[in-house]
Enzyme design. Sequence first.
Site, PDB file in Angstrom:
ATOM      1  N   HIS A   1       0.876  -1.177   0.030  1.00 15.08           N
ATOM      2  CA  HIS A   1       0.159  -0.022  -0.051  1.00 15.08           C
ATOM      3  C   HIS A   1       0.973   1.259   0.032  1.00 15.08           C
ATOM      4  O   HIS A   1       2.017   1.392   0.367  1.00 15.08           O
ATOM      5  CB  HIS A   1      -0.863   0.072   1.026  1.00 15.08           C
ATOM      6  CG  HIS A   1      -0.254  -0.181   2.502  1.00 15.08           C
ATOM      7  ND1 HIS A   1       0.329   1.221   3.189  1.00 15.08           N
ATOM      8  CD2 HIS A   1       0.105  -1.063   3.625  1.00 15.08           C
ATOM      9  CE1 HIS A   1       0.923   0.756   4.286  1.00 15.08           C
ATOM     10  NE2 HIS A   1       0.676  -0.399   4.397  1.00 15.08           N
TER      11      HIS A   1
ATOM     12  N   GLU B   1      -2.206  -7.169   7.459  1.00 17.79           N
ATOM     13  CA  GLU B   1      -0.788  -7.160   7.946  1.00 17.79           C
ATOM     14  C   GLU B   1      -0.785  -7.995   9.010  1.00 17.79           C
ATOM     15  O   GLU B   1      -1.956  -8.357   9.789  1.00 17.79           O
ATOM     16  CB  GLU B   1      -0.251  -5.692   8.196  1.00 17.79           C
ATOM     17  CG  GLU B   1       0.736  -5.520   9.115  1.00 17.79           C
ATOM     18  CD  GLU B   1       1.927  -5.583   8.293  1.00 17.79           C
ATOM     19  OE1 GLU B   1       2.368  -7.058   8.177  1.00 17.79           O
ATOM     20  OE2 GLU B   1       2.440  -4.631   7.713  1.00 17.79           O
TER      21      GLU B   1
END
Length: 213
Positions: free
Chosen positions: A11, A84
């Site tokens: 990202h 994550e």
Amino acid sequence: MQATRIIAIRHGETAWNVDARIQGHLDIPLNDIGLWQAARAGEALAGERLDAIYSSDLTRAQTTAQAVAGTTGAPLVLDSGLRERCFGSFEGRTFKEIEAEQPEQALRWRKRDPDFVPDGGGESLAMLKSRIQHTVERLAAQHTGGQIALVAHGGVMDVLYRLATHQDLQAPRTWELGNAAINRLLWTPGGLNLVGWGDVSHLADSARDEVFS
């Protein structure tokens, strides 16, 4: 043997990346530079044929994936398996804060103890590796002979690199995990192979300076 080509993208930048603050499963949005990085990644991949884009369901990854979907026209699917690592009570804190308040846990984290689980329901590196490996196998197996994009996080990219290069979880990291970097891998039922890593040519400083100067 049919293979699946994978474009893996971290990202774009967040304010917490700049502050070196642990995000984990907390839903932190992209900052202005991160939005620009996401747009540039989308432009860089505009000519790619993608069967699908799979993204972590956290906003920072989803926003980045939407930029790629916008230029490629590929369908976007959110998958929590690409999140994550969960850092439990570490989330929202900097390493310096953790080192001052929980030195024993900070040491185990710094030494990359594969079985260390942060307090508060976190994941160990071994747990993260297992989750990412199974998620990638599940997604890639649906697109043999084709190409997909995976949009996720630094910890996920680190695991993908280690899987593709057969490096141990405790091996020192010698590779970059840049925001909005474009990484390429090949998946077969035998596992992952590395094709290219850390392409940030679409994020040239001169182009960014035109926007943020």
